[in-house]
Design a protein around this motif. Sequence first.
Motif, PDB file in Angstrom:
ATOM      1  N   ASN A   1       1.046  -1.195   0.350  1.00  0.00           N
ATOM      2  CA  ASN A   1       0.356   0.131  -0.146  1.00  0.00           C
ATOM      3  C   ASN A   1       0.470   0.978  -0.050  1.00  0.00           C
ATOM      4  O   ASN A   1       0.585   2.486   0.857  1.00  0.00           O
ATOM      5  CB  ASN A   1      -0.992   0.170   1.309  1.00  0.00           C
ATOM      6  N   THR A   2       1.443   1.552  -1.142  1.00  0.00           N
ATOM      7  CA  THR A   2       2.912   2.526  -0.674  1.00  0.00           C
ATOM      8  C   THR A   2       3.092   2.753  -2.487  1.00  0.00           C
ATOM      9  O   THR A   2       3.586   1.768  -3.280  1.00  0.00           O
ATOM     10  CB  THR A   2       3.979   2.005  -0.576  1.00  0.00           C
ATOM     11  N   SER A   3       2.886   3.935  -2.589  1.00  0.00           N
ATOM     12  CA  SER A   3       2.705   4.411  -4.649  1.00  0.00           C
ATOM     13  C   SER A   3       4.111   5.662  -3.876  1.00  0.00           C
ATOM     14  O   SER A   3       4.160   6.307  -2.579  1.00  0.00           O
ATOM     15  CB  SER A   3       1.399   5.327  -4.435  1.00  0.00           C
ATOM     16  N   VAL A   4       5.022   6.008  -5.359  1.00  0.00           N
ATOM     17  CA  VAL A   4       5.706   6.770  -4.975  1.00  0.00           C
ATOM     18  C   VAL A   4       5.261   8.562  -6.000  1.00  0.00           C
ATOM     19  O   VAL A   4       4.157   7.970  -7.354  1.00  0.00           O
ATOM     20  CB  VAL A   4       6.675   6.316  -6.403  1.00  0.00           C
ATOM     21  N   ALA A   5       5.769   9.527  -5.176  1.00  0.00           N
ATOM     22  CA  ALA A   5       4.525  10.425  -5.809  1.00  0.00           C
ATOM     23  C   ALA A   5       5.925  11.512  -6.599  1.00  0.00           C
ATOM     24  O   ALA A   5       5.344  11.693  -7.953  1.00  0.00           O
ATOM     25  CB  ALA A   5       4.500  11.567  -4.353  1.00  0.00           C
ATOM     26  N   SER A   6       7.178  10.930  -6.655  1.00  0.00           N
ATOM     27  CA  SER A   6       8.040  11.670  -7.212  1.00  0.00           C
ATOM     28  C   SER A   6       9.622  11.078  -7.342  1.00  0.00           C
ATOM     29  O   SER A   6       9.523  10.318  -6.544  1.00  0.00           O
ATOM     30  CB  SER A   6       8.003  13.285  -6.771  1.00  0.00           C
ATOM     31  N   VAL A   7      10.803  11.600  -8.128  1.00  0.00           N
ATOM     32  CA  VAL A   7      11.897  10.747  -8.090  1.00  0.00           C
ATOM     33  C   VAL A   7      12.567  11.753  -8.821  1.00  0.00           C
ATOM     34  O   VAL A   7      11.952  12.825  -8.311  1.00  0.00           O
ATOM     35  CB  VAL A   7      12.123   9.412  -8.800  1.00  0.00           C
ATOM     36  N   GLU A   8      13.471  11.613  -7.824  1.00  0.00           N
ATOM     37  CA  GLU A   8      14.360  12.648  -7.432  1.00  0.00           C
ATOM     38  C   GLU A   8      16.065  12.686  -7.786  1.00  0.00           C
ATOM     39  O   GLU A   8      16.395  11.344  -7.028  1.00  0.00           O
ATOM     40  CB  GLU A   8      14.400  13.710  -6.221  1.00  0.00           C
ATOM     41  N   ARG A   9      16.794  12.925  -8.237  1.00  0.00           N
ATOM     42  CA  ARG A   9      18.111  11.874  -8.852  1.00  0.00           C
ATOM     43  C   ARG A   9      19.115  13.375  -9.358  1.00  0.00           C
ATOM     44  O   ARG A   9      18.888  14.148 -10.947  1.00  0.00           O
ATOM     45  CB  ARG A   9      18.322  11.198  -9.679  1.00  0.00           C
ATOM     46  N   PRO A  10      20.274  14.214  -8.761  1.00  0.00           N
ATOM     47  CA  PRO A  10      20.946  14.994  -9.275  1.00  0.00           C
ATOM     48  C   PRO A  10      21.712  14.323 -10.979  1.00  0.00           C
ATOM     49  O   PRO A  10      21.268  13.640 -11.097  1.00  0.00           O
ATOM     50  CB  PRO A  10      21.634  15.150  -8.658  1.00  0.00           C
TER      51      PRO A  10
END
Length: 476
Positions: free
Chosen positions: A237-246
């Motif tokens: 029951n876990t959802s990803v909202a956004s992703v960050e990578r430099p």
Amino acid sequence: MTEAVEYDVVVLGAGPTGENMADRLRAGGLSTAVVESELVGGECSYWACMPSKALLRPVIARAEARRVPGLRQAAEGPLDTDAVLAHRDEYASHWKDGGQVSWLDSTGARFYRGRGRLHGPRKVVVDGPEGEHHVLTARHAVAVCTGSRAVLPDLPGLAGAKAWTSREATSAHAVPGRLAVVGGGVVGVEMATAWQALGSRVTLLVRGDGLLPRMEPFVGEYVADALTAAGAEVRRNTSVASVERPDTGGPVTLVLENGERIEADEVLFATGRAPRTEDVGLESVGLRPGSWLPVDDSCRVEGSEWLYGVGDVNHRALLTHQGKYQARIAAAAIVARAQGVPLLETDRWGAHTATADHAAVPQVVFTDPEAAAVGLSLAEAETAGHRVRAVDYDISSVAGASLYGDGYRGRARMIVDLDREILLGVTLVGPGVGELLHSATVAVVGEVPSERLWHAGPAYPTISEVWLRLLETYRR
């Protein structure tokens, strides 16, 4: 240079489906051209079935060895990662297709390497890698066998995050220290199993309540328990909202919908597939580019007399063995139509009808424990309106399970149609159950009455004895 050539059939795509189409069409006496823009052998040979199973086999073998007295101590310690990856590379032919091209040539089909596109009815234009331009005309049929590709969700930051798809997950040459896997389907659980065993610290993020949602619910529970015991973190029951990578690289950060942040060295998104039909010229014949191809049971595109969609592109069953099955059906239909032989369209199990894609699709998930299923689950059978009974049995109670060592955990379920006394589906989870699946498939496809199955005595002591125990349970 422009070359114009006519063939009986033109096949777009030289993965397992296209290869089998070419083989069966040539066996039926039809001249055949095959067009491929990447590697002959397709996704299965280089980025899916073959490399993934090469990664998983030592993982499963070690797990099984650790359960066997007298072998347990010898199987302790880490896997030889370099050896596993080298074996994987060999299994994937080092991403070179010379052997596959030679086999395709041996069928008598003409191979064109390049980008092939429909250019109106029965015509395919091929642009080769060195500027060649071929115009191929099909007398009888064009078969689109271009397969499917991984799809990344539309998330902020994901486009520049260099996320893995199934291709990167099966071909990576270094073990990430931390791997986040998004998706609890087959690719997600298999790659979580493989990379955790090879040394990654895996976090598996699942949007729903469980893993492998297309199978019976208990299957996902067994696999989740095993992954957790192996050291992976399984988060439901876990959802990803956004992703960050430099831009400079470095770790990737997943921002969850609840605001929590998870950092990993690599992230695999195993969240679905789309047909590779976006650039094959569908618009030239009135179809929408990038769409799944709706087909009849001979795999002929609905509304067309000459266009076929075979394998993943028709969305009936996105599995290599089902694509090859469809290829045999479609090729037989094309040969029959070319020869003017009337098809028995009403023959549900005829040579020209892909019935098994509706009734009996088998699949093995190569985790530890293995999961295998064919036909309908209990929920699917009830939704379809069948009057059914689910019969379960603990495989660890079968004598043959003890040969697999201590702590065998497994479960079998068969779905019985109470009106016809046949099996509509079978699901198995546990070490070694993949090798039981074909007998289950024969029972479901053959619609073998339960009374007849009673007379098929399983060899003792094997885990196939579970068949007898299921039938005994049903007869009580």
